[in-house]
Motif scaffolding. Structure first.
Motif, PDB file in Angstrom:
ATOM      1  N   ARG A 147       0.850  -1.186   0.000  1.00  0.00           N
ATOM      2  CA  ARG A 147       0.000   0.000   0.000  1.00  0.00           C
ATOM      3  C   ARG A 147       0.890   1.243   0.000  1.00  0.00           C
ATOM      4  O   ARG A 147       1.927   1.272   0.682  1.00  0.00           O
ATOM      5  CB  ARG A 147      -0.896   0.031   1.221  1.00  0.00           C
ATOM      6  N   ASP A 180      -2.675   5.015  -2.739  1.00  0.00           N
ATOM      7  CA  ASP A 180      -3.960   4.526  -2.241  1.00  0.00           C
ATOM      8  C   ASP A 180      -4.676   5.572  -1.400  1.00  0.00           C
ATOM      9  O   ASP A 180      -5.900   5.656  -1.417  1.00  0.00           O
ATOM     10  CB  ASP A 180      -3.739   3.259  -1.399  1.00  0.00           C
ATOM     11  N   ARG A 396      -5.469   4.654  10.675  1.00  0.00           N
ATOM     12  CA  ARG A 396      -5.533   4.496   9.223  1.00  0.00           C
ATOM     13  C   ARG A 396      -4.551   3.417   8.771  1.00  0.00           C
ATOM     14  O   ARG A 396      -4.838   2.652   7.843  1.00  0.00           O
ATOM     15  CB  ARG A 396      -5.248   5.815   8.522  1.00  0.00           C
ATOM     16  N   ALA A 399      -6.042   0.007   9.502  1.00  0.00           N
ATOM     17  CA  ALA A 399      -7.087  -0.328   8.537  1.00  0.00           C
ATOM     18  C   ALA A 399      -6.498  -0.756   7.191  1.00  0.00           C
ATOM     19  O   ALA A 399      -6.957  -1.719   6.565  1.00  0.00           O
ATOM     20  CB  ALA A 399      -8.022   0.867   8.361  1.00  0.00           C
ATOM     21  N   LEU A 400      -5.476  -0.048   6.747  1.00  0.00           N
ATOM     22  CA  LEU A 400      -4.830  -0.401   5.482  1.00  0.00           C
ATOM     23  C   LEU A 400      -4.182  -1.775   5.542  1.00  0.00           C
ATOM     24  O   LEU A 400      -4.301  -2.584   4.607  1.00  0.00           O
ATOM     25  CB  LEU A 400      -3.784   0.659   5.099  1.00  0.00           C
ATOM     26  N   ALA A 402      -4.951  -4.194   7.476  1.00  0.00           N
ATOM     27  CA  ALA A 402      -5.968  -5.233   7.622  1.00  0.00           C
ATOM     28  C   ALA A 402      -6.583  -5.629   6.300  1.00  0.00           C
ATOM     29  O   ALA A 402      -7.125  -6.736   6.148  1.00  0.00           O
ATOM     30  CB  ALA A 402      -7.075  -4.758   8.572  1.00  0.00           C
ATOM     31  N   GLU A 403      -6.479  -4.738   5.293  1.00  0.00           N
ATOM     32  CA  GLU A 403      -7.025  -5.030   3.978  1.00  0.00           C
ATOM     33  C   GLU A 403      -6.139  -5.965   3.173  1.00  0.00           C
ATOM     34  O   GLU A 403      -6.558  -6.520   2.159  1.00  0.00           O
ATOM     35  CB  GLU A 403      -7.195  -3.725   3.175  1.00  0.00           C
ATOM     36  N   LYS A 404      -4.877  -6.129   3.606  1.00  0.00           N
ATOM     37  CA  LYS A 404      -3.931  -6.933   2.811  1.00  0.00           C
ATOM     38  C   LYS A 404      -4.228  -8.427   2.925  1.00  0.00           C
ATOM     39  O   LYS A 404      -4.685  -8.890   3.947  1.00  0.00           O
ATOM     40  CB  LYS A 404      -2.503  -6.656   3.268  1.00  0.00           C
TER      41      LYS A 404
END
Length: 404
Positions: A147, A180, A396, A399-400, A402-404
């Motif tokens: 990211r 992103d 933030r 959260a980023l 956790a998206e991986k």
């Protein structure tokens, strides 16, 4: 029914999750701002997440004089120096600027390929110094496993000048294509650094205002035993006029109090500093001076007030330590400091000594220092509500990742 036994080829123990890896890019061609901001962010992220480590890529020649937390390291890129005409030269290698940029670019890409960060946070320059980040950003985009975040300070420059600069550097296109999210390290209510930039609505939807980055005393430094006003031009490279003005104020008024604690900064040049030192020596201890203090937070915390330039990190420290402050902003090569100081004065957070309005005279500086005790503290103007930046950055980031 009994559960089936695990096969010989299965492992009943879950493999440990890989530690989160964060890389921060800080081009650092002038001053300390980018490195200090990156260091504050890296420290907060690794303190919050025990499974995170961070590497800061920096061109700062004084990076090694700072302390870093256990899980934060830094990698020094070959340094460059900005000349008065705006061009750059290599600091030490004897290479021309194109060769130096290529060397830096290769080191950056190798570091990213080897470290394989989950998150890359780029400070201020979407394409890096002279476009040195572009090959790495292309490589990251082709892989899709990292990211990318562009971090912007609260003020970059006057809108027209910034739009011209970003167009010349291809920064708008890079921001649209590679990042992103965009994090603005300030509150939206103070200033929008992207005004005037031709960003698409989709890209603007990825902008998040964090608030200012709160600072704390983490490494204690010695402070004077007697009351003092802290005088700091930040890195010092462009602080000659402000330092001269403060020394002239103490020279012109033997009764001016409290005493001044002056920190020149590491980039105030030798001959200029030597001349200042000779003048300070004649003031019989009313002004004392240091060349550089990596733990300047302690000096902020103990001061009776502050006279400073208007750089981002210094402003965060003024707010964080609730210091009455006089800001003497530079206006060249960009209006960033003046815009920040003028807006802060408008909100009652600080006072600004403006060359056009107030005059850069010793008498004016004497009056501003004498008036410091009567100033409102930043907290009285609502500063505490502006300092959530590190908490927002931590949230933030989580959260980023956790998206991986």
């Amino acid at each position: 029914m009994n559960a089936a036994a695990p096969s010989a080829n299965s492992d009943s123990r879950a493999a440990p999750a890989r530690e989160h890896r964060i890389m921060l890019y800080s081009h650092d061609t002038f001053g300390l701002g980018h490195l200090r901001r990156s260091r504050a962010i890296a420290s907060a992220l690794t303190a919050h997440d025990p499974n995170a480590s961070a590497i800061i890529l920096t061109g700062s020649p004084v990076a090694g004089r700072f302390t870093f937390p256990e899980k934060v390291d830094h990698m020094r890129l070959p340094g460059v120096t900005k000349l008065p005409d705006g061009t750059y030269v290599s600091q030490t290698l004897g290479l021309d600027i194109d060769d130096t940029t290529n060397l830096r670019s290769g080191l950056i890409q190798t570091a990213v390929e080897q470290y394989e960060p989950d998150l890359l946070i780029v400070d201020k320059e979407p394409t890096g110094f002279r476009g040195e980040l572009l090959p790495t950003l292309e490589w990251i985009a082709s892989r899709g496993t990292t990211r990318c975040v562009l971090g912007l300070r609260d003020v970059l420059d006057a809108p027209g000048a910034l739009a011209t600069e970003w167009a010349r550097k291809g920064a708008t296109e890079a921001t649209e294509r590679f990042y992103d999210q965009i994090w603005v390290y300030g509150p939206r209510s103070i200033y929008d650094p992207t005004q005037g930039l031709p960003l698409s609505e989709a890209t603007r939807a990825r902008i998040h205002w964090t608030g200012y980055l709160r600072r704390e005393v983490t490494d204690v430094a010695e402070t004077p035993d007697t009351p003092y006003v802290l005088i700091t031009p930040g890195g010092g490279g462009d602080g000659r006029a402000m330092v001269d003005l403060v020394i002239r104020a103490y020279e012109s008024d033997p009764t001016l109090a409290p005493n001044a604690m002056l920190v020149y900064g590491p980039f105030l040049s030798g001959e200029v500093r030597e001349a200042f030192e000779a003048r300070v020596a004649k003031l019989n201890g009313r002004v004392t001076a240091l060349g550089f203090e990596s733990r300047i937070e302690s000096l902020f915390a103990g001061a009776q007030g502050v006279v400073c330039m208007g750089g981002y990190n210094t402003f965060c420290e003024v707010l964080s330590f609730d210091q009455r402050a006089v800001i003497v902003p530079r206006t060249v090569p960009r209006l960033e400091q003046w815009i920040r100081a003028a807006r802060a004065e408008e909100l009652g957070l600080v006072r600004m000594l403006d060359e056009e309005r107030d005059g850069m005279t010793a008498r004016t500086m004497v009056e501003f220092i004498r008036a410091l005790p009567a100033q409102r503290k930043p907290s009285q103007a609502g500063a505490d509500g502006l300092l959530d930046g590190l908490d927002v950055v931590v949230a933030r980031t989580a959260a980023l990742l956790a998206e991986k």
